[in-house]
Design a protein around this motif. Sequence first.
Motif, mmCIF file in Angstrom:
data_model
loop_
_atom_site.group_PDB
_atom_site.id
_atom_site.type_symbol
_atom_site.label_atom_id
_atom_site.label_comp_id
_atom_site.label_asym_id
_atom_site.label_seq_id
_atom_site.Cartn_x
_atom_site.Cartn_y
_atom_site.Cartn_z
ATOM 1 N N HIS A 1 0.809 -1.208 0.000
ATOM 2 C CA HIS A 1 0.000 0.000 0.000
ATOM 3 C C HIS A 1 0.849 1.268 0.000
ATOM 4 O O HIS A 1 0.351 2.336 0.325
ATOM 5 C CB HIS A 1 -0.972 0.019 1.186
ATOM 6 N N HIS B 1 2.663 4.385 -1.848
ATOM 7 C CA HIS B 1 2.211 5.178 -2.990
ATOM 8 C C HIS B 1 3.423 5.609 -3.813
ATOM 9 O O HIS B 1 4.308 6.320 -3.318
ATOM 10 C CB HIS B 1 1.450 6.405 -2.481
ATOM 11 N N GLY C 1 3.185 0.838 -13.783
ATOM 12 C CA GLY C 1 2.069 0.954 -12.853
ATOM 13 C C GLY C 1 1.398 -0.386 -12.611
ATOM 14 O O GLY C 1 1.040 -0.730 -11.473
ATOM 15 N N GLU D 1 1.177 -2.242 -9.008
ATOM 16 C CA GLU D 1 -0.114 -2.589 -8.400
ATOM 17 C C GLU D 1 -0.210 -4.094 -8.131
ATOM 18 O O GLU D 1 -0.810 -4.510 -7.131
ATOM 19 C CB GLU D 1 -1.246 -2.116 -9.310
ATOM 20 N N ARG D 2 0.421 -4.892 -8.987
ATOM 21 C CA ARG D 2 0.451 -6.332 -8.769
ATOM 22 C C ARG D 2 1.206 -6.669 -7.477
ATOM 23 O O ARG D 2 0.917 -7.670 -6.818
ATOM 24 C CB ARG D 2 1.122 -7.020 -9.961
ATOM 25 N N TYR E 1 1.351 -2.029 -4.475
ATOM 26 C CA TYR E 1 1.594 -0.595 -4.370
ATOM 27 C C TYR E 1 0.459 0.191 -5.032
ATOM 28 O O TYR E 1 -0.206 -0.305 -5.942
ATOM 29 C CB TYR E 1 2.915 -0.214 -5.043
ATOM 30 N N GLU E 2 0.273 1.418 -4.602
ATOM 31 C CA GLU E 2 -0.607 2.353 -5.298
ATOM 32 C C GLU E 2 0.261 3.168 -6.243
ATOM 33 O O GLU E 2 1.323 3.650 -5.856
ATOM 34 C CB GLU E 2 -1.306 3.273 -4.300
#
Length: 227
Positions: free
Chosen positions: A3, A5, A20, A24-25, A28-29
């Motif tokens: 999580h 960013h 990205g 996200e995988r 992370y945002e």
Amino acid sequence: MSHRHILIVDDEPGIAEIIGAYLEREGYEASWLSSGAAVMPWLATVQPDLILLDVMLPEVDGLSLCRSIRATSAVPIIMVTARVDEIDRLLGLEIGADDYICKPFSPREVVARIKAVLRRNAPAGTSEPAETGLIVHADRMIALYNGTRIDLTPTEFKLLAVMAAHPGKVYSRGQLLDHLSEGYKDVFDRSIDSHVKNLRRKLAAVAPGIEFVQSVYGVGYRFERAE
């Protein structure tokens, strides 16, 4: 899940989208800005955990942005460059960045670098997954394999950093010499072989059976990252 960013600043939508997706995988945002001029206003309202910052940006370039960000924030910054002539400046990280990556790159390599920088900058009591594989910390001139530090001379480290920035690319001895700065005038064409031999021996000591630096007969050397 992390999580954390991550802000991606790159004017190439395809690259930003791929990075990205990989981030996200990993939990992370990810946010994306395509213009250098949009970064400082965005940072006035949002505080990311790390910035992946391209050097070549429209309106405001990445090097100028890095200096501006450093004037007010200690947020970790990884610079991204496709320009060979920027490598020496970024190796010294005189602009205040925490690390650099050269295009073309593997998205998995980008994620690994991000994890490594976040881990180094994590407050006490927090942690990122342990670094695995071969990690080159350009800002501190440190190379690690599975957390074990590799004792390299400045020349050996810079040769490793240059080749590792472009896995699979074949470098002639002359090209490797060209990447060495003025402080390496004692390094001559054939002495590159001696430095590479010592580098390979030290890598083999911590990673037996893995040949990171490979000879290309009649040409020079290339770096291959073990999966």
